[in-house]
Design an enzyme around this catalytic site. Structure first.
Site, PDB file in Angstrom:
ATOM      1  N   HIS A   1       0.812  -1.229   0.000  1.00 40.42           N
ATOM      2  CA  HIS A   1       0.000   0.000   0.000  1.00 40.42           C
ATOM      3  C   HIS A   1       0.843   1.276   0.000  1.00 40.42           C
ATOM      4  CE1 HIS A   1      -3.625  -2.277   0.389  1.00 40.42           C
ATOM      5  NE2 HIS A   1      -3.306  -2.772   1.569  1.00 40.42           N
TER       6      HIS A   1
ATOM      7  N   ASP B   1      -2.535 -10.736  -2.492  1.00 41.01           N
ATOM      8  CA  ASP B   1      -3.115 -10.276  -1.228  1.00 41.01           C
ATOM      9  C   ASP B   1      -4.586  -9.917  -1.487  1.00 41.01           C
ATOM     10  OD1 ASP B   1      -2.164  -8.965   1.617  1.00 41.01           O
ATOM     11  OD2 ASP B   1      -3.786  -7.792   0.703  1.00 41.01           O
TER      12      ASP B   1
ATOM     13  N   HIS C   1      -6.151  -7.341  -0.640  1.00 36.88           N
ATOM     14  CA  HIS C   1      -6.347  -5.912  -0.938  1.00 36.88           C
ATOM     15  C   HIS C   1      -5.595  -5.502  -2.195  1.00 36.88           C
ATOM     16  CE1 HIS C   1      -6.896  -6.295   3.488  1.00 36.88           C
ATOM     17  NE2 HIS C   1      -7.947  -5.546   3.214  1.00 36.88           N
TER      18      HIS C   1
ATOM     19  N   ASP D   1      -4.845 -13.061   3.371  1.00 39.25           N
ATOM     20  CA  ASP D   1      -6.084 -12.479   3.900  1.00 39.25           C
ATOM     21  C   ASP D   1      -7.256 -12.703   2.943  1.00 39.25           C
ATOM     22  OD1 ASP D   1      -4.804 -10.776   2.159  1.00 39.25           O
ATOM     23  OD2 ASP D   1      -4.907  -9.001   3.445  1.00 39.25           O
TER      24      ASP D   1
END
Ligand SMILES: [Zn+2]
Length: 335
Positions: free
Chosen positions: A156, A191, A193, A279
């Protein structure tokens, strides 16, 4: 380098490491454990701006000196595009509170052991490169791989912004090292996200190719749409595949196989870097598609079928009961 203060438990790392040791002791695997070397700031500065790195180096001390809470640095206000009368470049920002808002785009980032995390990924990249360069033709059917067990994660963070528990973009630092060595690189971000930071850093570049499979709509909310395909020289080298939270193993694997066949093979890369988040697990407390522990082994097998030297880099995964098993299963599927 910086005092640790974290929003996510450090036991995530020890659970994963303990599980890999357990797999070795049961003869299910032969993972070799290496400690990182210190490669200094240069590889980090090839991705991140100097002022941002200097901010990270001093943020905590300045924050505490200015009376901030010792638990960690947290922004109070953010520069917003609708503050139309403010020209940020004309303002000299000296307050540690204001800097926290300038260099973060959300409230998740407390400064933690980020320099060491970057050294882990740099060391892992150098090790993978060494294995590839020293491998003989007899070993050509082996697919070399290294797993960088990084914390905090990185995908991120962009060149001058931290967010989502990420400060330095580990995967981008690794990719940049390989690109500078004239290698072609694919980054596959699995991931849950969207890796907005990685996308942002390489948005105008045709190398690396960035591909993200991620849950949507979800954090980081403003990025990850299929229409974001890169720009300029980078147009067509950024591929986003948003997925509904209902996505199960078979659907996920079908999409991943399609991406490998249609996008990754034709790119003819020298290296594959995997932003490895688990995740996507069905019971992840903060994220989650419907991926099962067994599904991760199949994901690992499919990634191996790409037949590229592969660096796995740890990103997210927050279901502590299964994080070791799920990461282990991807690596077992690969090996
Ligand atoms: Zn994540």
């Amino acid at each position: 380098m910086m005092k640790a203060s974290t929003t996510k438990t450090p036991s995530r790392l020890s659970i994963i490491k303990d599980h890999l040791i357990h797999l070795n002791s049961n003869s299910l695997s032969k993972f070799e454990f290496l400690s990182p070397d210190n490669y200094g700031l240069e590889p980090i500065l090839s991705v991140h701006s100097k002022d941002y790195v200097e901010y990270l180096q001093t943020a905590y001390q300045e924050w505490v000196k200015d009376g901030g809470n010792e638990d960690g640095v947290l922004p109070e206000a953010f520069p917003h595009r609708n503050l139309s009368s403010v020209k940020l470049q004309n303002i000299k920002i000296t307050s540690s509170v204001a800097k926290a808002g300038l260099y973060c785009f959300d409230m998740s980032c407390c400064i933690t052991e980020i320099y060491e995390s970057a050294q882990v990924v740099i060391s892992a990249t150098m090790e993978l490169k060494r294995i590839v360069e020293e491998s003989t033709s007899d070993e050509s059917n082996l697919v070399p791989s290294v797993f960088a067990l990084c914390r905090p994660p990185g995908h991120h963070a962009n060149s001058n912004l931290c967010a989502g528990y990420c400060f330095l973009n580990n995967v981008a630092i690794s990719a940049q090292l390989l690109v500078k060595a004239n290698k072609k690189v694919v980054i596959l971000d699995i991931d849950y996200h969207h890796g907005n930071g990685t996308q942002d850093i390489f948005y105008s570049n045709s190398n690396p190719l960035y591909i993200s499979l991620h849950g949507s709509p979800d954090y980081p909310w403003f990025t990850g749409d299929e229409s974001e395909k890169g720009e300029g020289e980078g147009e067509g080298f950024n591929i986003n595949i948003p997925l509904p939270k209902t996505t199960v193993d078979d659907e996920y694997l079908k999409i991943l196989k399609r991406v490998i066949d249609e996008n990754i093979r034709s790119f003819n890369a020298d290296y594959l870097i995997v932003s490895l988040g688990v995740d996507t697990y069905k019971e992840d407390p903060i994220a989650g598609l419907q991926i099962t522990s067994g599904g991760y082994e199949r994901v690992g097998e499919l990634i191996k079928s790409i037949k590229l030297p592969t660096l796995f880099v740890m990103e997210g995964g927050y279901h502590l009961e299964t994080i070791g098993i799920n990461v282990g299963n991807i690596l077992l599927g690969f090996t």
